[in-house]
Design an enzyme around this catalytic site. Structure first.
Site, PDB file in Angstrom:
ATOM      1  N   LYS A 126     -62.296 -95.436  10.188  1.00 22.52           N
ATOM      2  CA  LYS A 126     -62.520 -96.506  11.496  1.00 22.52           C
ATOM      3  C   LYS A 126     -63.680 -95.804  12.371  1.00 22.52           C
ATOM      4  O   LYS A 126     -63.737 -94.827  12.301  1.00 22.52           O
ATOM      5  CB  LYS A 126     -61.469 -96.895  12.054  1.00 22.52           C
ATOM      6  CG  LYS A 126     -61.436 -98.243  12.718  1.00 22.52           C
ATOM      7  CD  LYS A 126     -61.025 -99.599  11.651  1.00 22.52           C
ATOM      8  CE  LYS A 126     -61.460-100.983  12.132  1.00 22.52           C
ATOM      9  NZ  LYS A 126     -60.747-101.730  11.364  1.00 22.52           N
ATOM     10  N   ASP A 166     -65.617-105.356  12.217  1.00 30.23           N
ATOM     11  CA  ASP A 166     -64.112-105.465  12.761  1.00 30.23           C
ATOM     12  C   ASP A 166     -64.690-106.343  13.999  1.00 30.23           C
ATOM     13  O   ASP A 166     -65.773-106.906  14.071  1.00 30.23           O
ATOM     14  CB  ASP A 166     -63.677-104.165  13.404  1.00 30.23           C
ATOM     15  CG  ASP A 166     -62.175-104.244  13.676  1.00 30.23           C
ATOM     16  OD1 ASP A 166     -61.178-104.475  12.804  1.00 30.23           O
ATOM     17  OD2 ASP A 166     -62.180-104.280  14.964  1.00 30.23           O
TER      18      ASP A 166
HETATM   19  P1  NDP Z   1     -64.120-110.946  16.231  1.00 31.69           P
HETATM   20  O1  NDP Z   1     -64.765-110.190  17.030  1.00 31.69           O
HETATM   21  O2  NDP Z   1     -64.751-111.894  15.203  1.00 31.69           O
HETATM   22  O3  NDP Z   1     -63.001-111.831  17.010  1.00 31.69           O
HETATM   23  C1  NDP Z   1     -62.151-111.145  17.920  1.00 31.69           C
HETATM   24  C2  NDP Z   1     -61.456-112.411  18.809  1.00 31.69           C
HETATM   25  O4  NDP Z   1     -60.407-111.693  19.498  1.00 31.69           O
HETATM   26  C3  NDP Z   1     -62.240-113.144  19.608  1.00 31.69           C
HETATM   27  O5  NDP Z   1     -61.703-114.277  19.787  1.00 31.69           O
HETATM   28  C4  NDP Z   1     -62.019-112.223  20.762  1.00 31.69           C
HETATM   29  O6  NDP Z   1     -62.276-112.984  21.996  1.00 31.69           O
HETATM   30  C5  NDP Z   1     -60.597-112.104  20.625  1.00 31.69           C
HETATM   31  N1  NDP Z   1     -60.264-110.515  21.671  1.00 31.69           N
HETATM   32  C6  NDP Z   1     -60.902-109.433  21.205  1.00 31.69           C
HETATM   33  N2  NDP Z   1     -60.814-108.548  22.021  1.00 31.69           N
HETATM   34  C7  NDP Z   1     -59.809-109.101  22.844  1.00 31.69           C
HETATM   35  C8  NDP Z   1     -58.805-108.723  23.963  1.00 31.69           C
HETATM   36  N3  NDP Z   1     -59.314-107.436  24.581  1.00 31.69           N
HETATM   37  N4  NDP Z   1     -58.398-109.886  24.733  1.00 31.69           N
HETATM   38  C9  NDP Z   1     -58.032-111.062  24.105  1.00 31.69           C
HETATM   39  N5  NDP Z   1     -58.736-111.352  23.045  1.00 31.69           N
HETATM   40  C10 NDP Z   1     -59.698-110.640  22.486  1.00 31.69           C
HETATM   41  O7  NDP Z   1     -63.083-109.816  15.306  1.00 31.69           O
HETATM   42  P2  NDP Z   1     -62.259-110.236  14.114  1.00 31.69           P
HETATM   43  O8  NDP Z   1     -61.843-111.757  14.182  1.00 31.69           O
HETATM   44  O9  NDP Z   1     -62.919-109.597  13.063  1.00 31.69           O
HETATM   45  O10 NDP Z   1     -60.794-109.282  14.339  1.00 31.69           O
HETATM   46  C11 NDP Z   1     -59.774-109.676  14.842  1.00 31.69           C
HETATM   47  C12 NDP Z   1     -58.640-108.792  14.464  1.00 31.69           C
HETATM   48  O11 NDP Z   1     -58.539-108.609  13.054  1.00 31.69           O
HETATM   49  C13 NDP Z   1     -58.518-107.621  15.133  1.00 31.69           C
HETATM   50  O12 NDP Z   1     -57.551-106.705  15.438  1.00 31.69           O
HETATM   51  C14 NDP Z   1     -59.383-106.865  13.825  1.00 31.69           C
HETATM   52  O13 NDP Z   1     -59.291-105.409  14.014  1.00 31.69           O
HETATM   53  C15 NDP Z   1     -58.708-107.414  12.628  1.00 31.69           C
HETATM   54  N6  NDP Z   1     -59.132-107.325  11.356  1.00 31.69           N
HETATM   55  C16 NDP Z   1     -60.493-107.842  11.176  1.00 31.69           C
HETATM   56  C17 NDP Z   1     -60.640-107.839   9.750  1.00 31.69           C
HETATM   57  C18 NDP Z   1     -61.906-108.371   9.448  1.00 31.69           C
HETATM   58  O14 NDP Z   1     -62.456-108.348   8.181  1.00 31.69           O
HETATM   59  N7  NDP Z   1     -62.825-108.709  10.388  1.00 31.69           N
HETATM   60  C19 NDP Z   1     -59.718-107.292   8.717  1.00 31.69           C
HETATM   61  C20 NDP Z   1     -58.622-106.926   9.103  1.00 31.69           C
HETATM   62  C21 NDP Z   1     -58.214-107.032  10.592  1.00 31.69           C
HETATM   63  P3  NDP Z   1     -63.673-112.749  23.008  1.00 31.69           P
HETATM   64  O15 NDP Z   1     -64.643-113.327  22.063  1.00 31.69           O
HETATM   65  O16 NDP Z   1     -63.286-113.461  24.308  1.00 31.69           O
HETATM   66  O17 NDP Z   1     -63.752-111.242  23.004  1.00 31.69           O
HETATM   67  O1  2IT Z   2     -59.101-103.743   9.953  1.00 28.13           O
HETATM   68  C1  2IT Z   2     -59.714-104.130   8.794  1.00 28.13           C
HETATM   69  O2  2IT Z   2     -59.102-104.019   7.517  1.00 28.13           O
HETATM   70  C2  2IT Z   2     -61.274-104.302   8.730  1.00 28.13           C
HETATM   71  N1  2IT Z   2     -61.615-104.465   9.952  1.00 28.13           N
HETATM   72  C3  2IT Z   2     -61.927-104.423   7.521  1.00 28.13           C
HETATM   73  C4  2IT Z   2     -62.469-103.369   7.040  1.00 28.13           C
HETATM   74  C5  2IT Z   2     -63.269-103.166   5.867  1.00 28.13           C
HETATM   75  O3  2IT Z   2     -63.572-102.156   5.212  1.00 28.13           O
HETATM   76  O4  2IT Z   2     -63.631-104.412   5.104  1.00 28.13           O
END
Ligand code: NDP
Ligand code: 2IT
Length: 453
Positions: A126, A166
């Site tokens: 990561k 992420d």
């Molecule tokens: P994005 O940046 O697209 O969205 C993040 C969301 O979470 C936004 O709505 C954001 O609000 C909110 N957020 C972020 N930080 C905070 C915080 N400290 N407190 C409250 N709300 C917060 O990210 P993703 O949707 O990609 O990721 C969301 C989660 O999913 C994370 O935990 C990530 O690690 C996990 N994840 C992502 C994957 C992927 O493929 N993208 C795969 C697997 C897991 P705001 O806009 O106000 O910051």
């Molecule tokens: O938390 C996760 O699994 C991700 N942000 C996706 C990682 C990836 O390599 O697609």
């Protein structure tokens, strides 16, 4: 003292200032106790737990870039390459002001087990930076990404380490990062996933995490409760990549999603979230949820205040946390149980505190951690790597079909692991233990086969 407790003590001493990393390690090692007990001599001799909790390497670097006023800014960059026993390091890049080494280590550690669960050959890593993309111009984002990649490119490659998105890293950032890698290394290769479709990206990668979460949830409630996902009402937190596509797929499957949130507030819409409007606000305008509320008369907007339950207060059937770590605490868990919520499946990484997890499980809620439930994103990244290797592009249906199959296999494999070790809690299968055990077994077998490294 048991082997698990000995190692936990050492890990706590060595990483005392990294609470999220300690939280992730504690959850995993605690739930591995039956496996460790059954193989204690072998694992102790080979220092398996000491090795699996210590990253292969942690890279930290300065990221200087110039803002639109001509001012030089400096951020800190990270890449933690945790374990490559079963494949090249793989995992996202988080861009958020809260990023520090402990956060990246927790995410990298969890990624090792998650990637193992996908059944595909990917190790865990990561990275990211404390850079805040909010409010930055496209030029500033590009300047940051180019500087970040100028250093990161020394440590990654299609067969070495393959970063992706992420929090804060989406298609725009991946594009700038890819361009800089190509320029410096002089190579067009699948070094990143989540790429644009015109330069090696995979169809369905954008949707994969949220869609996969729904496939998983649907499979679990079918197998465990003989119920359909269709007809349920759910709460979802977040409004980023994972939340948006979880909402989209849930609605396609006949589910009503009544909430979404961002870091400043949340939306409650009893008629169901308008996903097209949410995409317009978040993906196109990069705006706040107040804009969503302004455009939708049925939606209530609530500004976030400390001590409130936010989206967790509504009476629904299921909850899908999709924002960030530790967003669902013990008080929220009590509210979910009091409201009769029957399952919590994590789209985000570690959104539920340890205390809340335990409370939910002990009170009969089907609880599935992100390592299993959100693995569809990285699994589809691995499918992108396969397509890059064979220089072909699969159709949306092909990738989506494979994703669905992978999520169903993950459900079957973690249920099987839990059964083999009689892991139950609150009258249900303990899916946290099942996921950690199934993820661990494959990695540990590979580590043992490869000797001391
Ligand atoms: P994005 O940046 O697209 O969205 C993040 C969301 O979470 C936004 O709505 C954001 O609000 C909110 N957020 C972020 N930080 C905070 C915080 N400290 N407190 C409250 N709300 C917060 O990210 P993703 O949707 O990609 O990721 C969301 C989660 O999913 C994370 O935990 C990530 O690690 C996990 N994840 C992502 C994957 C992927 O493929 N993208 C795969 C697997 C897991 P705001 O806009 O106000 O910051
Ligand atoms: O938390 C996760 O699994 C991700 N942000 C996706 C990682 C990836 O390599 O697609």
């Amino acid at each position: 003292m048991s082997y698990v407790d000995e190692v936990l003590e050492v890990v706590r001493k060595k990483n005392a200032d990294q609470p999220e990393f300690l939280q992730a390690v504690t959850e995993v090692l605690d739930s591995l106790r039956p496996v460790i007990d059954a193989n204690e001599e072998l694992y102790r001799k080979n220092a398996i737990l000491e090795r699996i909790t210590e990253p292969d390497r942690q890279i930290m670097f300065r990221v200087p870039w110039v803002d639109d006023n001509g001012q030089v800014q400096v951020n800190r960059g990270f890449r933690v390459q945790f374990n490559n026993a079963i494949g090249p390091y793989k995992g996202g890049l988080r861009l958020h002001p809260s990023v520090n080494l402990g956060i990246i280590k927790f995410l990298g550690f969890e990624q090792v087990f998650k990637n193992s669960l996908t059944t595909l050959p990917i190790g865990g890593g990561k990275g990211g930076s404390d850079f805040d993309p909010k409010g930055k111009s496209d030029r500033e984002i590009m300047a940051f990404c180019q500087s970040f990649m100028t250093e990161l490119c020394k440590y990654i490659g299609a067969d070495v380490d393959v970063p992706a998105g992420d929090i804060g890293t989406g298609a725009r950032e991946i594009g700038f990062l890819f361009g800089q890698y190509k320029r410096i290394r002089g190579m067009f290769e699948g070094v990143l996933t989540g790429k644009g479709l015109s330069y090696g990206g995979s169809l369905a990668r954008t949707e994969a995490t949220g869609y996969g979460l729904c496939y998983y949830t649907s499979e679990m409630i079918k197998c465990m409760k003989n119920e359909t996902f269709a007809g349920k009402t759910v709460i979802i937190s977040g409004s980023g990549n994972v939340a948006i596509y979880a909402i989209e797929k849930a609605q396609e499957l006949g589910v009503k999603v009544v909430t979404c949130s961002d870091s400043t507030g949340w939306i409650y819409d009893p008629n169901g979230i308008d996903v097209a409007l949410l995409k317009e606000v978040k993906e196109v305008k990069r705006a706040r949820l107040t804009e969503y509320a302004a455009a939708k008369s049925t939606a209530e907007y609530h500004a976030k205040q400390n001590g409130e339950h936010g989206v967790w207060q509504y009476k629904v059937d299921l909850a899908l946390p999709c924002a960030t770590q530790n967003e669902l605490d013990i008080d929220d868990a009590k509210m979910l149980v009091a409201n009769g919520v029957t399952s919590v499946t994590e789209g985000a990484n570690m959104p539920t505190t340890l205390e809340a997890t335990k409370y939910l499980q002990e009170n009969g809620v089907l609880f599935v951690g992100g390592k299993a439930a959100n693995a569809g994103g990285v699994a589809t990244s691995a499918l992108e790597m396969s397509q890059n290797s064979e220089r072909l592009s699969w159709t949306f249906e092909e990738v989506d079909g494979k994703l669905k199959g992978i999520m169903e296999t993950i459900y079957a494999n973690i249920s099987d692991a839990a059964k083999r070790y009689n892991a139950t809690v609150g009258g249900n299968t303990d899916y946290v233990a099942g996921a950690n055990i199934a993820g661990f077994e494959k990695v540990v077998n590979a580590m043992l086969a490869q000797g001391v490294c």
